[in-house]
Design an enzyme around this catalytic site. Structure first.
Site, PDB file in Angstrom:
ATOM      1  CE  LYS A 209      -3.621   2.215   2.698  1.00 41.50           C
ATOM      2  NZ  LYS A 209      -4.554   2.121   3.817  1.00 41.50           N
ATOM      3  CD  GLU A 215       9.069  -6.052   7.348  1.00 42.90           C
ATOM      4  OE1 GLU A 215       8.810  -4.931   6.855  1.00 42.90           O
ATOM      5  OE2 GLU A 215       8.811  -6.337   8.534  1.00 42.90           O
ATOM      6  N   GLY A 271      -4.950  -2.045   4.895  1.00 42.66           N
ATOM      7  CA  GLY A 271      -4.148  -3.175   4.423  1.00 42.66           C
ATOM      8  C   GLY A 271      -4.821  -4.517   4.688  1.00 42.66           C
ATOM      9  NE  ARG A 272      -6.609  -4.011  10.825  1.00 42.97           N
ATOM     10  CZ  ARG A 272      -5.982  -2.854  10.975  1.00 42.97           C
ATOM     11  NH1 ARG A 272      -4.818  -2.638  10.376  1.00 42.97           N
ATOM     12  NH2 ARG A 272      -6.495  -1.896  11.726  1.00 42.97           N
ATOM     13  CD  GLU A 357      -1.926  -4.606  11.414  1.00 50.50           C
ATOM     14  OE1 GLU A 357      -2.505  -4.445  10.329  1.00 50.50           O
ATOM     15  OE2 GLU A 357      -0.704  -4.841  11.484  1.00 50.50           O
ATOM     16  CG  HIS A 388      -4.646 -36.161  15.996  1.00 47.15           C
ATOM     17  ND1 HIS A 388      -4.776 -37.404  16.592  1.00 47.15           N
ATOM     18  CD2 HIS A 388      -5.665 -36.060  15.101  1.00 47.15           C
ATOM     19  CE1 HIS A 388      -5.806 -38.035  16.047  1.00 47.15           C
ATOM     20  NE2 HIS A 388      -6.368 -37.242  15.154  1.00 47.15           N
ATOM     21  CE  LYS A 508       5.557  -0.737  10.153  1.00 49.56           C
ATOM     22  NZ  LYS A 508       4.658   0.065   9.324  1.00 49.56           N
TER      23      LYS A 508
HETATM   24  O1  F6P Z   1       1.940  -4.361   9.958  1.00 46.70           O
HETATM   25  C1  F6P Z   1       1.656  -3.042   9.674  1.00 46.70           C
HETATM   26  C2  F6P Z   1       1.164  -2.837   8.275  1.00 46.70           C
HETATM   27  O2  F6P Z   1       1.030  -1.469   8.066  1.00 46.70           O
HETATM   28  C3  F6P Z   1      -0.143  -3.573   7.977  1.00 46.70           C
HETATM   29  O3  F6P Z   1      -1.252  -2.913   8.427  1.00 46.70           O
HETATM   30  C4  F6P Z   1      -0.063  -3.705   6.506  1.00 46.70           C
HETATM   31  O4  F6P Z   1      -0.971  -4.651   6.042  1.00 46.70           O
HETATM   32  C5  F6P Z   1       1.380  -4.105   6.333  1.00 46.70           C
HETATM   33  O5  F6P Z   1       2.072  -3.343   7.300  1.00 46.70           O
HETATM   34  C6  F6P Z   1       1.957  -3.888   4.972  1.00 46.70           C
HETATM   35  O6  F6P Z   1       1.934  -2.550   4.580  1.00 46.70           O
HETATM   36  P1  F6P Z   1       2.149  -2.132   3.074  1.00 46.70           P
HETATM   37  O7  F6P Z   1       1.070  -2.734   2.257  1.00 46.70           O
HETATM   38  O8  F6P Z   1       2.093  -0.631   3.062  1.00 46.70           O
HETATM   39  O9  F6P Z   1       3.499  -2.632   2.632  1.00 46.70           O
END
Ligand code: F6P
Length: 546
Positions: A209, A215, A271-272, A357, A388, A508
């Site tokens: 987003k 990452e 995002g979620r 979240e 199990h 972060k």
């Molecule tokens: O974990 C925090 C967060 O902002 C989530 O809400 C989101 O889904 C994820 O990081 C990834 O963010 P982006 O889509 O901006 O890379």
């Protein structure tokens, strides 16, 4: 606007407290004994989904108080405010309009005076065209080969929804294409994903987003290096092997991706809550545009149900209220989600982000600290594997863990007797949890006295059983929207902003500060606490030794 009293001061809350004291010890065996029709009375059917909630520790009076709580909390008007596009995410001053992502083409939903539905369909249509070109082999990579490997790079909402949906709908997917998902900043995730792949046949979808997430940007850069090195090509090869899904066009082009190959979404999609936006591009490539639209139809049907059904027959509202009942009165800290379908193996992981979240908060919309528990811990594994593993604790442990069982009447792989065996296990587990096995019953089997308590099941352990016809794109859409709305309804009652996630920020920022301390070749003075300093020093020393 009517002011709403703080949660624990609402009249309905107080009634629930009194009522709870009356029924807290009542056993499900008694409820069922008193009312032979209970198993049908506490059942509701909508959109081809049947919810059996009879094995919950409730009676009609409980429901009456819970519905009063929903009313007193302003749930009906809160739902309207969300669907209308009010800026209900107050800490980020944003509308929350994932429901607009699946609204019909001729709907009208305005954000700041602009109807956003044409924008939604412009992106969906472009996604459709792109998917057709990939699926037909018309889209060729830099070396002229068609794409056979699709790797989604993203994390959190830009990963969990796509992986979950791909796994869930694998049976509808084009099996000549291979789908992989890279999320972790751990280089192993990337290395294992590309192992043995030909870069000439590989497409990366960089899904973010913000297009700033550490990452994702690290993995995207590594992917670019891997591709260009593997192809022995220059920057010009990127356009044929990278597409982006983002709200941030500037960052996308800075990375070198042609914005013609960018599929956008908007800041009013959390995002979620984004798996049905362009973030679902990998899903659409896998199952095809028609199936993707079927999934959107399922979402939309659940939206309409949530918006219009009376509380008594409103599945998300019933499940949200039951969740509050256990969380805040029985002090149950977690909910197990147990899908009896192997295709839903990533559904609990997906729900973890969606629920925790969203409602893992301790400050109300007015900025005060709560004096009640909020978001439960969601977890689970597909049945029957969990049986199990951790079911022991659910059956005989000291903690109350309400369970959501999810099952389908038809299997997508009707092999031999498997499905009847699978379903027998769902029904048996819910039955065993509710009714248990008394000491008398254990003794009557001739069990030695000393062993009898070990073999007793006290029961009275609540569960919902959600029964659907079969796992289809539409039923997946309904299921996801169901949990989205459960989260929303609970957030309204707890008076939270379910759509921000400030709790992920601090870690972060601290990590960004530590990175140069790990990478610096020169000795440096660390200014953390003594524990963090010692860990960093040990890491540096160990790395130096090689
Ligand atoms: O974990 C925090 C967060 O902002 C989530 O809400 C989101 O889904 C994820 O990081 C990834 O963010 P982006 O889509 O901006 O890379």
């Amino acid at each position: 606007m009517k002011t709403i009293a703080p949660l624990t001061q609402r009249a309905s809350w107080k009634s629930l407290e009194v009522h709870f004291e009356k029924i807290r010890e009542v056993h499900l065996r008694d409820w069922f004994g008193q009312d032979p029709a209970r198993g049908r009375v506490f059942g509701v059917e909508a959109l081809g989904m049947y919810l059996d909630y009879s094995k919950n520790r409730i009676d009609q009076e409980t429901l009456k108080h819970l519905f009063a709580l929903a009313d007193e909390s302003g749930l009906r008007s809160a739902i309207e405010a969300m669907f209308r596009g009010d800026a209900i995410n107050i800490t980020e001053n944003r509308a929350v309009l994932h429901t607009a992502l699946r609204a019909p083409r001729d709907a009208r939903v305005e954000v700041a005076g602009r109807n956003v539905i044409p924008d939604v369909y412009e992106v969906l249509d472009r996604m459709g065209g792109f998917c057709d070109r990939i699926r037909s082999g018309q889209w060729k990579g830099h070396a002229g080969k068609p794409i056979v490997n699709i790797i989604n790079i993203g994390i959190g909402g830009s990963d969990l929804g796509p992986v979950m949906a791909y796994e869930a709908l694998k049976s509808y997917s084009d099996r000549s294409l291979k789908f992989l998902f890279v999320s972790n900043v751990d280089g192993t995730d990337f290395a294992e994903a590309v192992e043995g792949l030909d870069p000439a046949e590989t497409l990366f979808i960089v899904a973010s987003k913000t297009f700033t997430t550490q990452e994702t940007m690290t993995n995207a850069q590594t992917a670019k290096d891997w591709l260009l090195q593997g192809l022995g090509a220059g920057q010009e090869a990127v356009a044929k092997h990278f597409v982006a899904v983002s709200t941030n066009a500037t960052k996308v082009s800075e990375f070198g991706i042609d914005t013609a190959n960018m599929f956008g979404f908007w800041d009013w999609v959390g995002g979620r809550y984004s798996m049905d936006s362009a973030i679902g591009l990998s899903t659409m490539i896998a199952i095809g545009p028609a199936n993707f639209h079927e999934m959107l139809t399922g979402f939309r049907q659940m939206d309409e149900h949530f918006r219009t059904a009376p509380w008594e027959s409103n599945i998300p509202v019933l499940m949200a209220l039951l969740g509050i009942w256990y969380n805040n009165f029985f002090q149950a800290a977690s909910i197990a989600v147990l899908p009896y379908d192997q295709y839903l193996k990533r559904f609990p992981a997906y729900l973890q982000q969606l629920t925790m979240e969203s409602n893992g908060k301790r400050v109300t919309l007015s900025g005060s600290y709560v004096d009640y528990d909020t978001g439960a811990v969601y977890w689970g594994e597909p049945g029957t594997n969990g049986q199990h593993s951790f079911y022991q604790l659910i059956h005989q442990g000291t903690r109350l863990i309400p369970c959501d069982f999810i099952a389908f009447c038809h299997s997508l792989n009707p092999v031999g007797r498997h499905h009847d065996l699978l379903m027998a296990n769902v029904f048996a587990q819910a039955e065993a949890l509710a009714f248990g096995k008394t000491l008398t019953e254990v003794r009557s089997e001739g069990t030695a006295e000393w062993l009898a308590p070990h073999r007793e099941f006290d029961g009275n352990r609540p569960s919902n059983v959600l029964l659907l016809e079969r796992l289809t794109p539409a039923s997946l859409g309904k299921l996801v929207a169901l949990y989205e709305h459960i989260v929303f309804a609970q957030g309204v009652i707890w008076n939270l902003d379910s759509f921000d996630q400030w709790g992920v920020e601090l870690g972060k920022v601290l990590a960004q500060r530590i990175v140069p301390e790990l990478e610096s070749p020169e000795p440096l003075e660390l200014r953390h606490d003594s524990s963090t300093n010692a860990l960093i020093e040990r890491y540096r020393a160990t790395r130096k030794k090689g």
